[in-house]
Design an enzyme around this catalytic site. Structure first.
Site, short mmCIF file in Angstrom:
data_model
loop_
_atom_site.label_atom_id
_atom_site.label_comp_id
_atom_site.label_asym_id
_atom_site.label_seq_id
_atom_site.Cartn_x
_atom_site.Cartn_y
_atom_site.Cartn_z
N ARG A 39 0.74 -1.39 0.27
CA ARG A 39 -0.07 0.08 0.06
C ARG A 39 0.85 1.02 -0.13
O ARG A 39 1.43 1.24 0.87
CB ARG A 39 -1.10 0.27 1.21
CG ARG A 39 -1.84 -0.60 1.02
CD ARG A 39 -2.91 -0.39 2.18
NE ARG A 39 -2.67 0.16 3.38
CZ ARG A 39 -3.15 0.65 4.12
NH1 ARG A 39 -4.11 0.18 4.81
NH2 ARG A 39 -2.78 0.77 5.56
N ASP B 41 5.11 -5.53 8.97
CA ASP B 41 6.33 -5.37 9.85
C ASP B 41 6.60 -6.09 11.37
O ASP B 41 7.89 -6.41 12.04
CB ASP B 41 6.30 -3.73 10.48
CG ASP B 41 6.45 -2.60 10.05
OD1 ASP B 41 7.49 -2.84 8.20
OD2 ASP B 41 6.41 -1.61 9.72
N THR C 38 -1.46 7.27 -0.52
CA THR C 38 -2.36 7.18 -1.73
C THR C 38 -3.51 6.28 -0.68
O THR C 38 -4.98 6.13 -1.28
CB THR C 38 -2.47 7.77 -2.81
OG1 THR C 38 -1.61 5.70 -2.84
CG2 THR C 38 -1.53 8.14 -3.97
N ASP D 224 0.76 -3.04 11.56
CA ASP D 224 1.01 -3.22 10.31
C ASP D 224 1.83 -5.16 10.65
O ASP D 224 3.34 -4.94 11.05
CB ASP D 224 2.01 -2.52 9.77
CG ASP D 224 3.26 -2.83 8.76
OD1 ASP D 224 3.06 -3.89 8.53
OD2 ASP D 224 2.64 -1.90 7.46
C1 PRP Z 1 -0.50 -4.82 4.39
C2 PRP Z 1 -1.45 -6.17 4.75
C3 PRP Z 1 -2.43 -6.19 3.33
C4 PRP Z 1 -2.71 -4.46 3.56
C5 PRP Z 1 -4.51 -4.44 3.91
O1 PRP Z 1 0.11 -4.88 3.99
O2 PRP Z 1 -0.90 -7.00 4.91
O3 PRP Z 1 -1.65 -6.39 1.70
O4 PRP Z 1 -1.98 -3.86 3.82
O5 PRP Z 1 -4.44 -3.06 3.71
P1 PRP Z 1 -5.56 -2.99 2.32
O6 PRP Z 1 -6.82 -3.34 2.62
O7 PRP Z 1 -5.56 -1.53 3.26
O8 PRP Z 1 -4.57 -2.83 0.93
P2 PRP Z 1 1.29 -3.88 3.95
O9 PRP Z 1 0.54 -2.38 2.66
O10 PRP Z 1 1.39 -3.35 5.20
O11 PRP Z 1 2.90 -4.41 2.82
P3 PRP Z 1 3.45 -5.40 3.73
O12 PRP Z 1 2.89 -6.77 3.72
O13 PRP Z 1 4.71 -5.95 2.49
O14 PRP Z 1 4.15 -4.89 4.61
N1 URA Z 2 -2.34 -3.47 6.77
C1 URA Z 2 -1.85 -3.46 8.36
O1 URA Z 2 -0.50 -3.98 7.92
N2 URA Z 2 -2.59 -3.45 9.32
C2 URA Z 2 -3.42 -2.52 8.75
O2 URA Z 2 -4.01 -2.35 10.37
C3 URA Z 2 -4.30 -1.91 7.69
C4 URA Z 2 -3.30 -2.15 6.85
#
Ligand code: PRP
Ligand code: URA
Length: 209
Positions: free
Chosen positions: A104, A203, A108, A200
């Site tokens: 994400r 993370d 945005t 997150d």
């Molecule tokens: C997180 C999570 C989802 C997304 C959810 O990933 O693992 O993929 O956010 O958010 P959304 O429903 O608003 O799209 P992130 O973008 O943080 O990437 P990562 O898994 O690499 O940390």
């Molecule tokens: N992605 C995450 O990892 N946590 C949240 O709460 C939302 C999006």
């Protein structure tokens, strides 16, 4: 419209509380995410078809059941979806694994696709798309768009924590996809994080906080 199953089994609720707690460190967080994924795999596979098969027990011939129907592929949305793969494979060891990289944009909140590597026969498989978080739903919808563009048509989405906003967005975009979540939380905050949530997920799984 696809169904939404909230798997509020006591063991799942207990384990979810552990990973929500901010004092839970990376190693324990990773272990418990996998434990929840394993419990969810049990329920997600409940409607798998079975067929009769004749076997011989040590005593007599007997007709018993074995799995039939579509083979499975587990599709984690990178990064955080990776945390659920081993738990799912514990119960469905013959599944293939495909990967979709999606993050994400923090400004945005829109998903950005950066990697797709899938089994060649996804159109013949039952796909289980896994990602711990369904927040705005942007990543899930984009990942499922990417799968359908490549021929997939039998898809379930499995997450640990979902926001009402994400469920609505995913159901509207992909009404054929059943959603399985361990918890349905209250809402998103202004930055798109789920409340109460667990922070997150990527993370916390990989120690990149
Ligand atoms: C997180 C999570 C989802 C997304 C959810 O990933 O693992 O993929 O956010 O958010 P959304 O429903 O608003 O799209 P992130 O973008 O943080 O990437 P990562 O898994 O690499 O940390
Ligand atoms: N992605 C995450 O990892 N946590 C949240 O709460 C939302 C999006």
């Amino acid at each position: 419209m696809g169904t939404v199953q909230v798997m509020n089994h006591p063991l799942i609720q207990h384990k979810l509380t552990i990973i929500r707690d901010k004092s839970t460190g990376t190693k324990y967080f990773r272990e418990v995410v996998n434990e929840i994924a394993r419990l969810m795999a049990y329920e997600v596979s409940r409607d798998m078809p079975v067929e009769d098969v004749e076997i011989e027990t040590p005593l007599i011939k007997s007709v018993q059941k074995q799995l039939s129907g579509k083979k499975v592929a587990i599709i984690p949305i990178l990064r955080a979806g990776l945390g659920m793969v081993d738990g799912m494979l514990d119960l469905i060891p013959a599944a293939k694994v495909g990967h979709i990289g999606m993050y994400r944009d923090h400004e945005t909140m829109e998903p950005v696709e950066y990697f797709v590597k899938l089994p060649s026969d996804i159109s013949e498989r039952q796909l289980l798309v896994v990602d711990p978080m369904l927040a705005t739903g942007g990543s899930a919808v984009a990942a499922i768009d990417a799968l359908k563009k490549r021929g997939a048509h039998s898809i379930k989405f499995v997450c640990l924590v979902a926001a009402p906003e994400g469920i609505k967005f995913l159901q509207e975009a992909h009404p054929d996809v059943d959603i399985y979540t361990a918890a349905l939380d209250e809402k998103l905050n202004e930055k798109g994080y789920i409340l109460p949530g667990l922070g997150d997920a990527g993370d916390r799984l990989f120690g990149t906080l």
